[in-house]
Scaffold this motif. Sequence first.
Motif, PDB file in Angstrom:
ATOM      1  N   LEU A 121       0.830  -1.210   0.000  1.00  0.00           N
ATOM      2  CA  LEU A 121       0.000   0.000   0.000  1.00  0.00           C
ATOM      3  C   LEU A 121       0.858   1.252   0.000  1.00  0.00           C
ATOM      4  O   LEU A 121       0.515   2.255  -0.627  1.00  0.00           O
ATOM      5  N   PHE A 122       1.988   1.217   0.700  1.00  0.00           N
ATOM      6  CA  PHE A 122       2.865   2.381   0.694  1.00  0.00           C
ATOM      7  C   PHE A 122       3.411   2.614  -0.723  1.00  0.00           C
ATOM      8  O   PHE A 122       3.360   3.722  -1.240  1.00  0.00           O
ATOM      9  N   GLU A 123       3.873   1.529  -1.318  1.00  0.00           N
ATOM     10  CA  GLU A 123       4.513   1.654  -2.628  1.00  0.00           C
ATOM     11  C   GLU A 123       3.524   2.070  -3.722  1.00  0.00           C
ATOM     12  O   GLU A 123       3.844   2.875  -4.590  1.00  0.00           O
ATOM     13  N   ARG A 124       2.291   1.532  -3.650  1.00  0.00           N
ATOM     14  CA  ARG A 124       1.349   1.755  -4.747  1.00  0.00           C
ATOM     15  C   ARG A 124       0.362   2.889  -4.487  1.00  0.00           C
ATOM     16  O   ARG A 124      -0.278   3.371  -5.422  1.00  0.00           O
ATOM     17  N   PHE A 125       0.209   3.307  -3.239  1.00  0.00           N
ATOM     18  CA  PHE A 125      -0.798   4.336  -2.947  1.00  0.00           C
ATOM     19  C   PHE A 125      -0.180   5.561  -2.254  1.00  0.00           C
ATOM     20  O   PHE A 125      -0.167   6.655  -2.783  1.00  0.00           O
ATOM     21  N   THR A 126       0.383   5.339  -1.066  1.00  0.00           N
ATOM     22  CA  THR A 126       0.806   6.471  -0.251  1.00  0.00           C
ATOM     23  C   THR A 126       1.995   7.207  -0.859  1.00  0.00           C
ATOM     24  O   THR A 126       1.991   8.430  -1.009  1.00  0.00           O
ATOM     25  N   GLN A 127       3.016   6.434  -1.195  1.00  0.00           N
ATOM     26  CA  GLN A 127       4.260   7.053  -1.658  1.00  0.00           C
ATOM     27  C   GLN A 127       4.066   7.854  -2.957  1.00  0.00           C
ATOM     28  O   GLN A 127       4.573   8.972  -3.068  1.00  0.00           O
ATOM     29  N   PRO A 128       3.352   7.309  -3.959  1.00  0.00           N
ATOM     30  CA  PRO A 128       3.152   8.120  -5.174  1.00  0.00           C
ATOM     31  C   PRO A 128       2.428   9.438  -4.918  1.00  0.00           C
ATOM     32  O   PRO A 128       2.769  10.466  -5.508  1.00  0.00           O
ATOM     33  N   HIS A 129       1.421   9.401  -4.019  1.00  0.00           N
ATOM     34  CA  HIS A 129       0.732  10.660  -3.714  1.00  0.00           C
ATOM     35  C   HIS A 129       1.661  11.626  -2.977  1.00  0.00           C
ATOM     36  O   HIS A 129       1.676  12.818  -3.267  1.00  0.00           O
ATOM     37  N   GLU A 130       2.435  11.099  -2.030  1.00  0.00           N
ATOM     38  CA  GLU A 130       3.374  11.968  -1.311  1.00  0.00           C
ATOM     39  C   GLU A 130       4.409  12.548  -2.276  1.00  0.00           C
ATOM     40  O   GLU A 130       4.805  13.713  -2.152  1.00  0.00           O
ATOM     41  N   GLN A 131       4.823  11.755  -3.244  1.00  0.00           N
ATOM     42  CA  GLN A 131       5.828  12.223  -4.196  1.00  0.00           C
ATOM     43  C   GLN A 131       5.310  13.393  -5.034  1.00  0.00           C
ATOM     44  O   GLN A 131       6.051  14.356  -5.308  1.00  0.00           O
ATOM     45  N   LEU A 132       4.038  13.321  -5.447  1.00  0.00           N
ATOM     46  CA  LEU A 132       3.457  14.436  -6.212  1.00  0.00           C
ATOM     47  C   LEU A 132       3.497  15.727  -5.394  1.00  0.00           C
ATOM     48  O   LEU A 132       3.780  16.806  -5.921  1.00  0.00           O
ATOM     49  N   LEU A 133       3.180  15.579  -4.104  1.00  0.00           N
ATOM     50  CA  LEU A 133       3.200  16.741  -3.219  1.00  0.00           C
ATOM     51  C   LEU A 133       4.620  17.289  -3.081  1.00  0.00           C
ATOM     52  O   LEU A 133       4.852  18.505  -3.177  1.00  0.00           O
ATOM     53  N   ARG A 134       5.580  16.374  -2.886  1.00  0.00           N
ATOM     54  CA  ARG A 134       6.974  16.828  -2.764  1.00  0.00           C
ATOM     55  C   ARG A 134       7.449  17.516  -4.041  1.00  0.00           C
ATOM     56  O   ARG A 134       8.171  18.513  -3.986  1.00  0.00           O
ATOM     57  N   ASP A 135       7.052  16.982  -5.200  1.00  0.00           N
ATOM     58  CA  ASP A 135       7.476  17.585  -6.468  1.00  0.00           C
ATOM     59  C   ASP A 135       6.992  19.039  -6.568  1.00  0.00           C
ATOM     60  O   ASP A 135       7.748  19.928  -6.975  1.00  0.00           O
ATOM     61  N   ARG A 136       5.719  19.247  -6.185  1.00  0.00           N
ATOM     62  CA  ARG A 136       5.173  20.608  -6.268  1.00  0.00           C
ATOM     63  C   ARG A 136       5.892  21.535  -5.286  1.00  0.00           C
ATOM     64  O   ARG A 136       6.186  22.698  -5.607  1.00  0.00           O
ATOM     65  N   LEU A 137       6.205  21.006  -4.096  1.00  0.00           N
ATOM     66  CA  LEU A 137       6.913  21.814  -3.091  1.00  0.00           C
ATOM     67  C   LEU A 137       8.329  22.147  -3.565  1.00  0.00           C
ATOM     68  O   LEU A 137       8.810  23.268  -3.369  1.00  0.00           O
ATOM     69  N   GLU A 138       8.984  21.190  -4.207  1.00  0.00           N
ATOM     70  CA  GLU A 138      10.337  21.442  -4.739  1.00  0.00           C
ATOM     71  C   GLU A 138      10.292  22.556  -5.782  1.00  0.00           C
ATOM     72  O   GLU A 138      11.175  23.427  -5.816  1.00  0.00           O
ATOM     73  N   SER A 148      15.014  28.630   0.927  1.00  0.00           N
ATOM     74  CA  SER A 148      15.894  27.704   0.203  1.00  0.00           C
ATOM     75  C   SER A 148      16.217  26.466   1.040  1.00  0.00           C
ATOM     76  O   SER A 148      16.572  25.429   0.506  1.00  0.00           O
ATOM     77  N   ASP A 149      16.070  26.577   2.371  1.00  0.00           N
ATOM     78  CA  ASP A 149      16.314  25.402   3.211  1.00  0.00           C
ATOM     79  C   ASP A 149      15.013  24.806   3.754  1.00  0.00           C
ATOM     80  O   ASP A 149      15.037  24.042   4.732  1.00  0.00           O
ATOM     81  N   ALA A 150      13.882  25.126   3.133  1.00  0.00           N
ATOM     82  CA  ALA A 150      12.595  24.587   3.605  1.00  0.00           C
ATOM     83  C   ALA A 150      12.626  23.060   3.528  1.00  0.00           C
ATOM     84  O   ALA A 150      13.007  22.507   2.491  1.00  0.00           O
ATOM     85  N   PRO A 151      12.240  22.370   4.609  1.00  0.00           N
ATOM     86  CA  PRO A 151      12.334  20.904   4.658  1.00  0.00           C
ATOM     87  C   PRO A 151      11.137  20.244   3.966  1.00  0.00           C
ATOM     88  O   PRO A 151      10.128  19.953   4.608  1.00  0.00           O
ATOM     89  N   VAL A 152      11.293  20.002   2.668  1.00  0.00           N
ATOM     90  CA  VAL A 152      10.172  19.517   1.857  1.00  0.00           C
ATOM     91  C   VAL A 152       9.553  18.216   2.391  1.00  0.00           C
ATOM     92  O   VAL A 152       8.325  18.113   2.505  1.00  0.00           O
ATOM     93  N   PRO A 153      10.349  17.188   2.755  1.00  0.00           N
ATOM     94  CA  PRO A 153       9.707  15.963   3.273  1.00  0.00           C
ATOM     95  C   PRO A 153       8.909  16.209   4.559  1.00  0.00           C
ATOM     96  O   PRO A 153       7.850  15.611   4.757  1.00  0.00           O
ATOM     97  N   THR A 154       9.415  17.110   5.414  1.00  0.00           N
ATOM     98  CA  THR A 154       8.696  17.434   6.646  1.00  0.00           C
ATOM     99  C   THR A 154       7.377  18.121   6.331  1.00  0.00           C
ATOM    100  O   THR A 154       6.336  17.806   6.914  1.00  0.00           O
ATOM    101  N   ILE A 155       7.424  19.065   5.397  1.00  0.00           N
ATOM    102  CA  ILE A 155       6.190  19.778   5.028  1.00  0.00           C
ATOM    103  C   ILE A 155       5.159  18.788   4.493  1.00  0.00           C
ATOM    104  O   ILE A 155       3.982  18.835   4.838  1.00  0.00           O
ATOM    105  N   ALA A 156       5.609  17.858   3.651  1.00  0.00           N
ATOM    106  CA  ALA A 156       4.678  16.872   3.084  1.00  0.00           C
ATOM    107  C   ALA A 156       4.055  16.018   4.188  1.00  0.00           C
ATOM    108  O   ALA A 156       2.836  15.793   4.211  1.00  0.00           O
ATOM    109  N   SER A 157       4.883  15.562   5.151  1.00  0.00           N
ATOM    110  CA  SER A 157       4.338  14.685   6.192  1.00  0.00           C
ATOM    111  C   SER A 157       3.378  15.442   7.111  1.00  0.00           C
ATOM    112  O   SER A 157       2.429  14.864   7.640  1.00  0.00           O
TER     113      SER A 157
END
Lengths: 191, 191
Positions: A121-138, A148-157
Motif C-alpha cells: 500500500l505504501f509503494e502503490r498508494f501512499t508514496q506516489p501521492h506523497e511524491q506528487l506533493l513533494r514535487d510541487r513543493l520542490e 531555500s532550506d525549507a524541509p520539503v519531506p517534513t512539510i509533506a508529512s
Amino acid sequence: MTGGRRRSETSRLAILDAARDLLLEGGYEQLTIDAIAGRAGVGKQTIYRWWGSKGAVVADAALEGGLAQPLTPLPDTGDIETDLRRWLRAWTEHLTTAQGTGLILALTAATADDHTVADVLFERFTQPHEQLLRDRLERARGAGQLASDAPVPTIASVLIGSLLYRVLTRQAPPTVDDADLVVRLVLGGAG
Amino acid sequence: MTGGRRRSETSRLAILDAARDLLLEGGYEQLTIDAIAGRAGVGKQTIYRWWGSKGAVVADAALEGGLAQPLTPLPDTGDIETDLRRWLRAWTEHLTTAQGTGLILALTAATADDHTVADVLFERFTQPHEQLLRDRLERARGAGQLASDAPVPTIASVLIGSLLYRVLTRQAPPTVDDADLVVRLVLGGAG
C-alpha cells in the motif's frame, strides 16, 4: 489466454468486485472472507490461494477497484498557497465522504494488520501521492516561494499527517477551513 | 465482594494480561480470541460476554495494562520550543520502539475496526494527550511566544499527525531530528 487462465481472471475480478462492494456497504469491520466468497460465487480456498489475509484482498480491491483517489499531479498555478489549498481541500472532501472515510479506515486497518500489505500500500498508494506533493513543493522552493532550506519531506508529512489524524480518530470530521489553516501555518513556517 | 464477583475480576484481569502479552509477542495481526482464551485459561464465551470484538479487548488491555504512555503534563520550562521538542522527541522515541509501534498499530487497527472502540480510545487515550498539548500551547500564546491568533487545535493536530503518519506507514521510522524539524516549522508559522 487459455480457458483456465480466463476463468481464473474472471474469478479474481469477481472477488475484487465483491470485496469492494461489501466494503462500501458495511465497512472493513463487517467484511469477512466468507462473505466475499459468497458474493463472488467462489470457494473460500480460491481466495486464500491468491491472498494471504483479508487485508491483502482489501488492498487490491481498493487499488484496482477505483476506490482510491486517482493519481493526478497537483495543480500548478504558479502560486504555492493556492495550489496547496486546492490539493488539501480536495483530499479533505474526499476523505470525509462515507466512501473516502471507509476507504482510508480499511487501508489503515489492512496496513496495521499485515506488514506485507503495508509495504504494498505504501509503494502503490501512499508514496506516489506523497511524491506528487513533494514535487510541487520542490518547484515552489526553486521559484523562491519557499525558503531555500525549507524541509520539503517534513512539510509533506505535516500536510498529510494532520488530515490523516483527524480522519482516523473518527471524531468531528476535518473541514476545508481546517485545510486552509494547516496550509497557512506550514507556509508561514517555510516561507 | 462476593466469591462470584471476585472470580469474575480474576478472569477479567487474566484476559487483559494475556491479550497484552500476546500483543507484545506477536502483534495485532497474530492475536486471536482463541489464543487469548487459551493463555488466560478461560472459555471463549467468557471473552465474548464482556467484549464485542478483538479490538475492544485490545483497547482495554492497552489502556489498563500500562502499554500506553502515561499521561503526564508537558514540561513547562517557559520556552515553548524547548518544551515541544522534548515532548515530540519523547513520543517519537516511544512510538518507534517495538512495543510502542506495536501499541499504536494495534490501537489504530482497533479504531478502524470498530466505531465504539474508536470512541472509547479517543476519549480515554487520544483526547487527554491532545488536551495536554493544547494546554501548553495556550499558555505559550498567553505568554506571547505564539501569535495571538495562532490556531492551537491546528498546531496540535499537525504535531501529532506528522508523527502518526510516519509510524503508520511502517516505512523508515521517524527520528528525533524529524521531530525538531516539525517543531521548527510549526513555530515558524505560529510565532
